[in-house]
Motif scaffolding. Structure first.
Motif, PDB file in Angstrom:
ATOM      1  N   ILE B 192       0.962  -1.200   0.048  1.00  0.00           N
ATOM      2  CA  ILE B 192      -0.044  -0.017   0.093  1.00  0.00           C
ATOM      3  C   ILE B 192       0.766   1.311   0.040  1.00  0.00           C
ATOM      4  CG2 ILE B 192      -1.672   1.328   1.321  1.00  0.00           C
ATOM      5  CD1 ILE B 192      -3.050  -1.430   1.814  1.00  0.00           C
ATOM      6  N   ASP B 193       1.980   1.239   0.633  1.00  0.00           N
ATOM      7  CA  ASP B 193       2.970   2.450   0.665  1.00  0.00           C
ATOM      8  C   ASP B 193       3.360   2.703  -0.624  1.00  0.00           C
ATOM      9  OD1 ASP B 193       2.925   3.162   3.177  1.00  0.00           O
ATOM     10  OD2 ASP B 193       4.967   2.250   3.730  1.00  0.00           O
ATOM     11  N   VAL B 194       3.569   1.770  -1.807  1.00  0.00           N
ATOM     12  CA  VAL B 194       4.024   1.976  -2.944  1.00  0.00           C
ATOM     13  C   VAL B 194       2.946   2.835  -3.734  1.00  0.00           C
ATOM     14  CG1 VAL B 194       4.637   1.096  -5.276  1.00  0.00           C
ATOM     15  CG2 VAL B 194       5.230   0.036  -2.967  1.00  0.00           C
ATOM     16  N   ALA B 195       1.706   2.433  -3.458  1.00  0.00           N
ATOM     17  CA  ALA B 195       0.849   3.338  -4.237  1.00  0.00           C
ATOM     18  C   ALA B 195       0.629   4.749  -3.536  1.00  0.00           C
ATOM     19  CB  ALA B 195      -0.603   2.701  -3.867  1.00  0.00           C
ATOM     20  N   ALA B 196       0.732   4.707  -2.412  1.00  0.00           N
ATOM     21  CA  ALA B 196       0.552   6.007  -1.690  1.00  0.00           C
ATOM     22  C   ALA B 196       1.821   6.813  -2.048  1.00  0.00           C
ATOM     23  CB  ALA B 196       0.561   6.165   0.047  1.00  0.00           C
ATOM     24  N   ALA B 197       3.065   6.454  -2.514  1.00  0.00           N
ATOM     25  CA  ALA B 197       4.181   7.244  -2.378  1.00  0.00           C
ATOM     26  C   ALA B 197       3.955   7.524  -4.025  1.00  0.00           C
ATOM     27  CB  ALA B 197       5.459   6.297  -2.462  1.00  0.00           C
ATOM     28  N   ILE B 198       3.586   6.751  -4.688  1.00  0.00           N
ATOM     29  CA  ILE B 198       3.395   7.132  -6.269  1.00  0.00           C
ATOM     30  C   ILE B 198       2.442   8.559  -6.225  1.00  0.00           C
ATOM     31  CG2 ILE B 198       2.500   6.459  -8.294  1.00  0.00           C
ATOM     32  CD1 ILE B 198       3.488   3.968  -8.186  1.00  0.00           C
ATOM     33  N   ILE B 199       1.209   8.215  -5.505  1.00  0.00           N
ATOM     34  CA  ILE B 199       0.288   9.426  -5.394  1.00  0.00           C
ATOM     35  C   ILE B 199       0.865  10.730  -4.948  1.00  0.00           C
ATOM     36  CG2 ILE B 199      -1.559  10.313  -4.181  1.00  0.00           C
ATOM     37  CD1 ILE B 199      -3.014   7.840  -4.798  1.00  0.00           C
ATOM     38  N   GLN B 200       1.971  10.670  -4.041  1.00  0.00           N
ATOM     39  CA  GLN B 200       2.589  11.647  -3.327  1.00  0.00           C
ATOM     40  C   GLN B 200       3.494  12.357  -4.147  1.00  0.00           C
ATOM     41  OE1 GLN B 200       3.688  11.143   0.958  1.00  0.00           O
ATOM     42  NE2 GLN B 200       2.164  12.272   1.067  1.00  0.00           N
ATOM     43  N   ILE B 215      11.591  17.362 -16.778  1.00  0.00           N
ATOM     44  CA  ILE B 215      11.540  15.822 -16.569  1.00  0.00           C
ATOM     45  C   ILE B 215      10.134  15.570 -16.706  1.00  0.00           C
ATOM     46  CG2 ILE B 215      12.061  13.987 -15.146  1.00  0.00           C
ATOM     47  CD1 ILE B 215      14.500  15.391 -14.243  1.00  0.00           C
ATOM     48  N   PRO B 216       9.633  14.829 -17.623  1.00  0.00           N
ATOM     49  CA  PRO B 216       8.317  14.434 -17.528  1.00  0.00           C
ATOM     50  C   PRO B 216       7.712  13.505 -16.622  1.00  0.00           C
ATOM     51  CG  PRO B 216       9.204  13.514 -19.427  1.00  0.00           C
ATOM     52  CD  PRO B 216      10.302  14.248 -18.780  1.00  0.00           C
ATOM     53  N   THR B 217       7.401  13.712 -15.543  1.00  0.00           N
ATOM     54  CA  THR B 217       6.737  12.872 -14.578  1.00  0.00           C
ATOM     55  C   THR B 217       5.217  12.756 -14.922  1.00  0.00           C
ATOM     56  OG1 THR B 217       6.427  14.224 -12.753  1.00  0.00           O
ATOM     57  CG2 THR B 217       8.495  12.991 -13.030  1.00  0.00           C
ATOM     58  N   TRP B 218       4.395  11.861 -14.435  1.00  0.00           N
ATOM     59  CA  TRP B 218       2.998  11.811 -14.679  1.00  0.00           C
ATOM     60  C   TRP B 218       2.405  13.162 -14.059  1.00  0.00           C
ATOM     61  CZ3 TRP B 218       2.271   6.011 -13.540  1.00  0.00           C
ATOM     62  CH2 TRP B 218       2.650   5.190 -14.813  1.00  0.00           C
ATOM     63  N   GLY B 219       2.654  13.573 -12.941  1.00  0.00           N
ATOM     64  CA  GLY B 219       2.042  14.496 -12.344  1.00  0.00           C
ATOM     65  C   GLY B 219       2.370  15.769 -13.033  1.00  0.00           C
ATOM     66  N   ARG B 220       3.523  15.872 -13.487  1.00  0.00           N
ATOM     67  CA  ARG B 220       4.380  17.177 -14.208  1.00  0.00           C
ATOM     68  C   ARG B 220       3.508  17.181 -15.610  1.00  0.00           C
ATOM     69  NH1 ARG B 220       7.103  21.760 -12.491  1.00  0.00           N
ATOM     70  NH2 ARG B 220       6.495  22.723 -14.404  1.00  0.00           N
ATOM     71  N   ILE B 221       3.053  16.059 -16.152  1.00  0.00           N
ATOM     72  CA  ILE B 221       2.356  16.297 -17.473  1.00  0.00           C
ATOM     73  C   ILE B 221       0.971  16.700 -17.320  1.00  0.00           C
ATOM     74  CG2 ILE B 221       1.477  14.902 -19.546  1.00  0.00           C
ATOM     75  CD1 ILE B 221       3.662  12.906 -19.007  1.00  0.00           C
ATOM     76  N   LEU B 222       0.369  16.405 -16.334  1.00  0.00           N
ATOM     77  CA  LEU B 222      -1.049  16.708 -15.627  1.00  0.00           C
ATOM     78  C   LEU B 222      -0.813  18.244 -15.486  1.00  0.00           C
ATOM     79  CD1 LEU B 222      -2.625  14.236 -13.232  1.00  0.00           C
ATOM     80  CD2 LEU B 222      -3.481  15.180 -15.273  1.00  0.00           C
ATOM     81  N   PHE B 223       0.107  18.756 -14.635  1.00  0.00           N
ATOM     82  CA  PHE B 223       0.193  20.000 -14.364  1.00  0.00           C
ATOM     83  C   PHE B 223       0.175  20.889 -15.544  1.00  0.00           C
ATOM     84  CE2 PHE B 223       3.355  23.336 -13.282  1.00  0.00           C
ATOM     85  CZ  PHE B 223       2.606  24.055 -12.512  1.00  0.00           C
ATOM     86  N   ASP B 224       1.011  20.360 -16.328  1.00  0.00           N
ATOM     87  CA  ASP B 224       1.133  21.208 -17.665  1.00  0.00           C
ATOM     88  C   ASP B 224      -0.107  21.100 -18.521  1.00  0.00           C
ATOM     89  OD1 ASP B 224       3.952  21.698 -17.142  1.00  0.00           O
ATOM     90  OD2 ASP B 224       4.566  20.221 -18.235  1.00  0.00           O
ATOM     91  N   ALA B 225      -0.949  20.197 -18.540  1.00  0.00           N
ATOM     92  CA  ALA B 225      -2.093  19.847 -19.457  1.00  0.00           C
ATOM     93  C   ALA B 225      -3.160  20.839 -18.845  1.00  0.00           C
ATOM     94  CB  ALA B 225      -2.228  18.475 -19.411  1.00  0.00           C
ATOM     95  N   ARG B 226      -3.011  21.278 -17.581  1.00  0.00           N
ATOM     96  CA  ARG B 226      -4.403  21.785 -16.876  1.00  0.00           C
ATOM     97  C   ARG B 226      -4.623  22.884 -17.613  1.00  0.00           C
ATOM     98  NH1 ARG B 226      -3.476  24.077 -10.959  1.00  0.00           N
ATOM     99  NH2 ARG B 226      -2.478  25.711 -12.385  1.00  0.00           N
ATOM    100  N   ASP B 227      -4.073  23.680 -18.217  1.00  0.00           N
ATOM    101  CA  ASP B 227      -4.440  24.894 -18.754  1.00  0.00           C
ATOM    102  C   ASP B 227      -4.974  24.703 -20.134  1.00  0.00           C
ATOM    103  OD1 ASP B 227      -3.661  26.436 -16.507  1.00  0.00           O
ATOM    104  OD2 ASP B 227      -1.446  26.562 -17.291  1.00  0.00           O
ATOM    105  N   PHE B 228      -4.862  23.755 -20.596  1.00  0.00           N
ATOM    106  CA  PHE B 228      -4.968  23.241 -21.875  1.00  0.00           C
ATOM    107  C   PHE B 228      -6.454  22.239 -22.135  1.00  0.00           C
ATOM    108  CE2 PHE B 228      -0.901  24.657 -22.433  1.00  0.00           C
ATOM    109  CZ  PHE B 228      -0.958  25.385 -23.520  1.00  0.00           C
ATOM    110  N   LEU B 229      -7.220  22.120 -20.677  1.00  0.00           N
ATOM    111  CA  LEU B 229      -8.189  21.143 -20.690  1.00  0.00           C
ATOM    112  C   LEU B 229      -9.181  21.254 -21.919  1.00  0.00           C
ATOM    113  CD1 LEU B 229      -9.183  20.858 -17.135  1.00  0.00           C
ATOM    114  CD2 LEU B 229      -8.316  19.119 -18.660  1.00  0.00           C
ATOM    115  N   ASP B 230      -9.361  22.642 -22.357  1.00  0.00           N
ATOM    116  CA  ASP B 230     -10.669  22.658 -23.070  1.00  0.00           C
ATOM    117  C   ASP B 230     -10.070  22.229 -24.711  1.00  0.00           C
ATOM    118  OD1 ASP B 230      -8.891  24.696 -22.886  1.00  0.00           O
ATOM    119  OD2 ASP B 230     -10.290  26.291 -23.391  1.00  0.00           O
ATOM    120  N   ILE B 231      -9.147  22.489 -25.215  1.00  0.00           N
ATOM    121  CA  ILE B 231      -8.758  22.218 -26.396  1.00  0.00           C
ATOM    122  C   ILE B 231      -7.743  20.861 -26.566  1.00  0.00           C
ATOM    123  CG2 ILE B 231      -8.565  24.322 -27.609  1.00  0.00           C
ATOM    124  CD1 ILE B 231      -5.956  24.983 -26.548  1.00  0.00           C
ATOM    125  N   ALA B 232      -7.182  20.423 -25.539  1.00  0.00           N
ATOM    126  CA  ALA B 232      -6.812  19.062 -25.640  1.00  0.00           C
ATOM    127  C   ALA B 232      -6.945  18.298 -24.246  1.00  0.00           C
ATOM    128  CB  ALA B 232      -5.131  19.261 -25.854  1.00  0.00           C
TER     129      ALA B 232
END
Lengths: 319, 267
Positions: B192-200, B215-232
């Motif tokens: 369960i710790d592995v999952a929690a650490a990935i989320i953190q 460095i494109p981590t998954w969270g970073r990609i989401l962070f960058d994508a946040r401003d383009f939600l409507d078009i992409a």
């Protein structure tokens, strides 16, 4: 009851002290100097810098500094924000109502979902309803809040265009209209946090009720001829909630973590987004104060849980 | 899950599009044959970036779990073996850490120590070490409590008595006799710790405070994508779904392990 609350309050003080000590150690161990900025400024002669260090006691032993810091915090002297040029405590007081409202309402929402669903699925274990609820709960607590937040924005703001996705504290409308606008902009953050909480709570409630429902006193209550409804609500749920309260209290740090993320997604002007923005702009006094406020809130909610605990379980003596 | 790991580990050999290949003509394009997951605002291929980010996420998850489990086991073992004040002090410490607000603390630590570590280990390695140590260092408490509880009951058992009668030293008793018997619940907690650490880790990156922006981590990609939600929307959906799937599968394994090891199944 009063003495019980007082006792809990007194127990909370050492843990607050411990937390503040941990925070202070982190701050003191950190490389870099609050006067580092002055050092690079050519207009500040070294004598002035030395005098300032002397005045603020930067060269004192660490225990002395901790003591001074603690006294200053207790006196309400929380320092001065480097960026917004106002006192830190005014800044935090401005921001804290939004955070408390979102966190509080989402907790209430989570409880309103989790207790009925958890109890209902525990009274019919392995039924279809139970399995659906379990699966949803499993999915719910595996979905990180920032992703649910983005999904909600995508669905309700971008695709359906029902709800605004930026939280505004300066709504122009008044009266009923204001409440409606406020409702519309708060519902998504509250749901995001609330669903996440509800998902893990459902599992707790379900297993707690399952543990209680097999006990002999429940059979006795049924044998007395009480209706199933009374047995469940009066006899089972009250006892089952005792461990749930403890677990929910243990979850509080995670809730505030989730609140930071939600505030950031929906741009709510709460203390979570204050923390992020001051980290990004190197505003150390604000960062330290906000972290401390978060710790205080966690301890406060633990305290509330303790008091609830005493109310739910009369076997705990108040003396 | 194993499919996921295979894809993440070996995907970069199959899908050879470089992560930093900027192609403005293909900017923000939706999933297509050339770019199965679409592209971002600089025309970078999302599949390649996600494979890269997945490596980091999994590495952080497992490494942080390792830190947490090692720390928790040591502290729990000491607390479980000591009969004096040390045990209760360590448990008080665990309670204190449990009531610390983790995310704010994590943010503060990263904020304060980022620059100095960067200069010692380089931007990538420094942040990696720090994130792993901090996430792991804030998650040892449940493991420590579990280990201590196990030790308290195990140390009174006959086989430990027998080992002591045979003249085993305290260390040998702990390492060879008690610890292997206490590991069952620890393995579940570790999963369960592995999952929690990935989320953190993704949360940190999502807040813009994790790994450096290139460095494109998954969270970073989401962070960058946040401003383009409507078009992409695809830009945010794929990394989010990847985080979700990973965490769900890990949690699922943890749940299955618990059911398998815990005989207390209801009805």
């Amino acid at each position: 009851m009063g003495t019980y609350v007082l006792r809990r309050l007194l127990i909370a003080i050492p843990s607050l002290l411990g937390i503040s000590a941990v925070l202070f150690c982190v701050m003191a161990l950190a490389p870099g100097d609050p006067f580092g900025e002055l050092a690079t400024n050519p207009n500040v002669p070294p004598e002035v810098r030395a005098a300032l260090r002397e005045k603020f006691g930067m060269d004192d032993p660490i225990l002395m500094r901790y003591w001074h810091w603690l006294v200053a915090m207790l006196q309400g002297d929380w320092g001065f924000s480097f960026v917004s040029r106002i006192n830190v405590d005014t800044l935090i007081l401005q921001r804290i109502p939004a955070t408390l409202a979102i966190v509080g309402l989402s907790q209430i929402l989570a409880i309103c979902i989790a207790i009925p669903v958890g109890v209902y699925s525990a009274t019919r274990p392995y039924s279809i309803f139970d399995q659906i609820a379990n699966t949803l709960a499993f999915i719910g607590f595996s979905l990180p809040t920032f992703f649910t937040g983005l999904l909600f924005i995508l669905l309700f703001s971008v695709k359906l265009d029902w709800l605004p996705f930026v939280y505004r504290s300066d709504l122009s409308a008044t009266g009923l209209q204001w409440w409606w606008e406020q409702f519309k902009q708060s519902i998504m953050p509250i749901c995001v946090l609330g669903f996440f909480q509800a998902a893990s709570m459902i599992r707790y409630v379900r297993s707690a009720v399952l543990d209680v429902i097999r006990l002999d006193y429940v059979t006795t209550a049924r044998a007395k001829g009480l209706g199933e409804k009374v047995v469940i609500t009066k006899h089972v749920v009250r006892n089952a909630l005792i461990p749930v309260v403890t677990l929910v209290a243990l979850q509080m740090p995670a809730v505030f973590g989730g609140a930071i993320v939600t505030e950031q997604i929906f741009r709510i002007p709460g203390i979570g987004s204050l923390l992020i923005s001051s980290i990004l702009s190197n505003d150390t006094p604000v960062v330290m104060a906000v972290t401390f406020v978060f710790s205080c809130l966690v301890v406060l909610f633990n305290l509330i849980a303790d008091v609830l605990y005493g109310w739910l379980d009369p076997r705990i003596s108040y003396s | 899950m194993s499919i996921m790991i295979v894809v993440i580990l070996f995907g970069s050999f199959v899908w050879k599009v470089p992560i930093n290949d900027i192609d403005f003509r293909a900017k923000l394009s939706t999933p297509s044959f050339a770019h199965p997951f679409g592209t971002d605002d600089l025309g970078q291929d999302l599949l390649a970036r996600m494979i890269y980010g997945g490596k980091i996420s999994l590495a952080v998850g497992f490494a942080a779990m390792f830190v947490a489990v090692v720390l928790g086991t040591i502290i729990g073992a000491i607390a479980g073996m000591s009969r004096g004040w040390l045990g209760s002090f360590l448990m008080w410490l665990a309670d204190l850490f449990l009531s610390l607000p983790q995310l704010p603390l994590l943010l503060v630590v990263i904020y304060l120590f980022r620059d100095s570590l960067k200069s010692v280990f380089g931007p990538e390695g420094g942040v990696f070490i720090m994130i792993v140590v901090v996430i792991g260092g804030l998650r040892w408490m449940p493991v420590a409590r579990l280990v201590r509880a196990q030790f308290l009951s195990l140390r009174e058992k006959e086989f430990v008595e027998a080992a002591r009668a045979l003249g085993a030293s305290k260390t040998r008793m702990v390492v060879r006799h008690i610890l292997p018997n206490a590991l069952g619940p620890v393995i579940i907690a570790a999963t369960i710790d592995v999952a929690a650490a990935i989320i953190q880790e993704s949360t940190l990156s999502f807040l813009g405070l994790g790994f450096p922006p290139d460095i494109p981590t998954w969270g970073r990609i989401l962070f960058d994508a946040r401003d383009f939600l409507d078009i992409a929307p695809h830009w945010a959906l794929f990394p989010g779904a990847a985080i979700f799937l990973t965490v769900v599968t890990i949690n699922f394994i943890g749940d299955g392990l618990r059911d398998a090891l815990d005989a207390r199944r209801v009805m």
